[in-house]
Scaffold this active site. Structure first.
Site, PDB file in Angstrom:
ATOM      1  NE  ARG A 166      -3.703  -2.383   0.209  1.00  0.00           N
ATOM      2  CZ  ARG A 166      -3.376  -3.589  -0.250  1.00  0.00           C
ATOM      3  NH1 ARG A 166      -2.235  -3.746  -0.908  1.00  0.00           N
ATOM      4  NH2 ARG A 166      -4.172  -4.607  -0.104  1.00  0.00           N
ATOM      5  CB  SER A 238      -9.720  -1.422   3.654  1.00  0.00           C
ATOM      6  OG  SER A 238     -10.360  -2.605   3.247  1.00  0.00           O
ATOM      7  CD  GLU A 334      -5.815   0.478   2.150  1.00  0.00           C
ATOM      8  OE1 GLU A 334      -6.257   0.391   0.988  1.00  0.00           O
ATOM      9  OE2 GLU A 334      -5.884  -0.462   2.957  1.00  0.00           O
TER      10      GLU A 334
END
Length: 338
Positions: A166, A238, A334
């Site tokens: 990520r 998320s 995130e």
């Protein structure tokens, strides 16, 4: 298009549905026109800036005192092909799942596991989006970018993007310095299905054949079952990344919590399912005033109607603290927090 909008309302430009404004907003498809606008207005050139994608990975905690640039380049073009692979150049403004659908319908493999991820193509190399055992870095060949300070262009190879979990060079060393105009993907004609992650194998049993279309269908079914639609309830998918822990920590925590969900990253590291950690701390389905944790997926924080960005941020901080206290593991957001 290419107009300068002052005191622009960003409520419908972020999937949390958070009310926020920016000083100036410019949507654009033509880089030369954007350059002329900014170079002819000293006020714009001196402002802090932020590049907006699909708005699905951002949390506004206050108004943005600066200029928001919104690249909306469209188009999908086959630029190369051989017996094994095809190279597709996609505009940064193409909706990500439209690109995945295009690839699968043309029997190009590699992105089917990334079905139904919200956002635009331009965000995928920044975030190195991933799901169900596949990451964008696995298929990205080149990234076309423009430096905001002088409008010079640069073509980044896969290696130059410095991809990590990520993460990429665009989130770290070069954060805020470039906007992406196009991405070239290297997709496979000879498919290698990735189905041993989460409930994919189980969902695939409902289909007679296993191919990239059935994998896409299975992923879509799984995501729709557990993830809320931002059109119905504000969320950014998320909110947290799955933390990476070393082998000794994995062995220690496995002894104390035998049901913990771990995935091997390499011989020395394991990825912990953050949703499991959050659920074990009692957050799944919990609502506090206007914010909450989704009832079907503990990774997803939701706006129940009138939440502020700071309320969601406070909730995320409380979740992080409780996971640290119970497991000794740090989970990190995130989403981009502004």
């Amino acid at each position: 298009m290419h107009n300068v909008h002052a005191n622009f309302d960003l409520t419908t430009f972020n999937t949390f549905g958070i009310k926020a404004h920016c000083d100036y907003y410019i949507p654009f498809t033509d880089v030369s026109k954007l350059r002329s606008i900014i170079y002819n207005d000293k006020r714009l050139k001196s402002l802090p800036n932020f590049v907006l994608g699909g708005g699905s990975n951002i949390l506004f905690t206050k108004n943005f005192n600066g200029l928001i640039l919104h690249p909306l380049m469209n188009g999908l073009e086959k630029v190369n092909e051989d017996n094994d692979f095809v190279w597709i150049k996609a505009g940064s403004g193409v909706v990500w799942d439209d690109f995945v659908q295009y690839a699968v319908e043309n029997n190009y493999g590699g992105v089917e596991n990334l079905s139904l991820i919200p956002g635009n193509v331009g965000a995928c190399p920044v975030q190195n989006i991933g799901a169900y055992g596949v990451e964008a870095k696995d298929v990205i060949d080149k990234v076309y970018a423009v430096k905001i300070s002088d409008f010079s262009t640069k073509l980044f190879s896969n290696a130059e993007c410095k991809f990590d979990y990520r993460d990429s060079i665009f989130k770290n060393k070069l954060k805020g310095q470039y906007f992406i105009t196009n991405v070239t993907f290297k997709l496979s004609k000879k498919h290698k299905l990735v189905t041993n992650y989460g409930k994919v194998d189980e969902e695939l049993k409902k289909y007679q054949e296993q191919n990239i279309q059935s994998v896409r269908n299975a992923i879509i079914a799984i995501r729709r079952e557990k993830l809320p639609d931002p059109k119905e309830i504000g969320n950014a998918g998320s909110f947290f990344k799955n933390p990476i822990i070393d082998q000794s920590k994995a062995e220690q925590i496995k002894q104390e919590f035998p049901t913990i969900v771990l995935y091997s990253v390499d011989s020395q590291q394991y990825k912990v399912v953050a949703g499991w950690l959050i659920e074990q701390c009692g957050w799944k389905g919990k609502q506090i005033n206007h914010v909450g944790v989704h009832k079907n997926q503990a990774l997803v924080l939701v706006n129940h109607g009138k939440a502020t960005g700071n309320e969601i941020l406070e909730l995320s901080n409380n979740i992080q603290e409780s996971v640290m206290q119970k497991f000794g593991i740090q989970i990190n957001p995130e989403v981009n927090i502004l």
